[in-house]
Enzyme design. Structure first.
Site, PDB file in Angstrom:
ATOM      1  N   GLU A 137      -3.150   7.558  -4.174  1.00  0.00           N
ATOM      2  CA  GLU A 137      -2.911   5.989  -3.618  1.00  0.00           C
ATOM      3  C   GLU A 137      -3.394   5.086  -4.639  1.00  0.00           C
ATOM      4  OE1 GLU A 137      -5.705   4.444   0.168  1.00  0.00           O
ATOM      5  OE2 GLU A 137      -6.486   3.971  -1.621  1.00  0.00           O
ATOM      6  N   TYR A 165       0.714  -1.430  -0.296  1.00  0.00           N
ATOM      7  CA  TYR A 165       0.189   0.063  -0.480  1.00  0.00           C
ATOM      8  C   TYR A 165       0.390   1.415   0.457  1.00  0.00           C
ATOM      9  CZ  TYR A 165      -2.938   3.740   1.452  1.00  0.00           C
ATOM     10  OH  TYR A 165      -3.798   4.791   2.082  1.00  0.00           O
TER      11      TYR A 165
END
Ligand code: GDP
Ligand code: MN
Length: 376
Positions: free
Chosen positions: A185, A101
């Site tokens: 993101e 992530y």
């Protein structure tokens, strides 16, 4: 403005971040040919401006072009958290070795940016962040210095990402700054079994203040593709859909925001933000109620009005009239205070409705609405 995944990945690719090959289509009839061009086996991905598509069944593997057509047919038209799927992206599947992530977000409190990165990315990242925060590195990024190549190496190391993820961190920063984004993101950023680092999913939120120089994304946001939000926008209401079960109507943005807090403080979750503004006429009240009641997640409704220039008797008249045109299907708790509150309460009492009750305080009304929602 949030971008769709396929738009985010376009920006990633333009800045040198590797992404799987993909095509965007809006009808099942195009799926077979598109899948064929991509090699036959594809991942079919719903394009909606909300996360958690995988868990909602909006990301599916199809073994061949015929399966891709079938899967596209299933996913098109799906409702994912109130977002209707109108386009899908077909992507070349990759064999995942590890999921990471990475994101940059604006940290308004500290007047800086924050790099958030974890070696345990994927669909359970919220769970990881909640239960093992030490597995998620949070590193401030000076907005002027930015993420240099050296800083990128630092972030990768802090999050225990492989060193070859560092160039992605560096390029992702360039996406943020050059494209006027407030958030970028990638989840998951993956290492494939053959050793490549690829961005498999992307979220980008652009700064609306920079809209004038980002015209390629259109002059106006479609209201997030959310059906209730579109319906509310068409009626001129300031409505934002949220995830909870207590519908909220208030007059004035500040009051509505504190109402959300008080409802949350009672252990319930607000289903929406809806500011009907100063006027609070019967028509606006009816529009607001009808939008909120058509949200299947709503279990109770809290109308919180503090009469200032608007007097509470006018608001009460508005509610009474609205209830003649809108069929109330869920309990309604009304709190009237301020200008002419006593008259307003008397009007509601005189038009008693089995699903409507009053409370004289904001806290009392919020806890009653929470209780009714829990009991429903
Ligand atoms: P989200 O649920 O909205 O975040 O959608 P994602 O695009 O992140 O997809 C959800 C999950 O599907 C990812 O975390 C991956 O585990 C999986 N996934 C997506 N694309 C592929 C792929 O090409 N191959 C494999 N094996 N899994 C994939
Ligand atoms: Mn994802």
């Amino acid at each position: 403005m949030d971008l769709y995944e396929h738009q985010a990945r376009q920006l990633f690719a333009e800045h040198g971040i590797a992404v799987p090959q993909a095509e965007v289509i809006d009808s099942a009839a195009e799926a077979k040919a598109a899948a064929g061009r991509l090699g036959g086996r594809v991942v079919v991905k719903a394009q909606v401006k909300t996360g958690g598509r995988g868990k909602a069944g909006g990301v599916k593997l199809a073994a061949d072009p015929a399966a891709a057509e079938l899967t596209t047919r299933q996913i098109l038209g799906m409702d994912i958290k109130g977002h209707r799927v109108r386009t899908v992206m077909l992507a070349q599947p990759v064999d995942i070795e590890e999921e990471f992530y990475v994101s940059y977000v604006l940290d308004r409190t500290n007047g800086t940016f924050l790099a958030i990165a974890s070696a345990e990315g994927g669909m359970e990242i919220e769970e990881v962040a909640a239960t093992r925060p030490e597995a998620v590195a949070r590193i401030p990024v000076d907005p002027v210095e930015g993420v240099t190549e050296k800083k990128a190496v630092e972030i990768a190391a802090a999050a225990a990402l492989p060193p070859d993820a560092a160039p992605v961190l560096h390029r992702l920063w360039q996406v943020l700054t050059r494209e006027d984004a407030l958030l970028v993101e990638v989840n998951p950023l993956v290492r494939t079994t053959d050793g490549r680092i690829l961005a498999l999913d992307g979220k980008v939120t652009l700064d609306d203040n920079a809209r004038f120089r980002q015209s390629r994304w259109g002059a106006k946001d479609d209201p997030h593709g959310n059906l209730l939000e579109s319906a509310a926008a068409a009626k001129g209401l300031n409505y934002v859909k949220l995830d909870g079960e207590v519908g909220i109507i208030g007059n004035g943005a500040g009051l509505v925001m504190s109402t959300l807090d008080v409802v949350a403080g009672c252990g319930a979750r607000p289903a929406n933000f809806l500011d009907i503004g100063g006027g609070a006429s019967a028509a606006v009240m009816a529009d607001g109620l009808s939008v909120i009641l058509s949200d299947p997640a709503v279990k109770s409704v809290f109308v919180n009005v503090f009469g200032g220039i608007t007097s509470c008797d006018a608001v009460a008249d508005g509610i009474v009239q609205a209830l003649q045109s809108v069929r109330l299907t869920k309990p309604l708790v009304v709190r009237l205070d301020g200008n002419n509150a006593a008259r307003g309460r008397a009007i509601l009492d005189a038009h008693a409705h089995p699903l409507v009750e009053q409370s004289t305080t904001m806290d009392g009304a919020a806890s009653r609405a929470a209780q009714l929602a829990a009991a429903a």
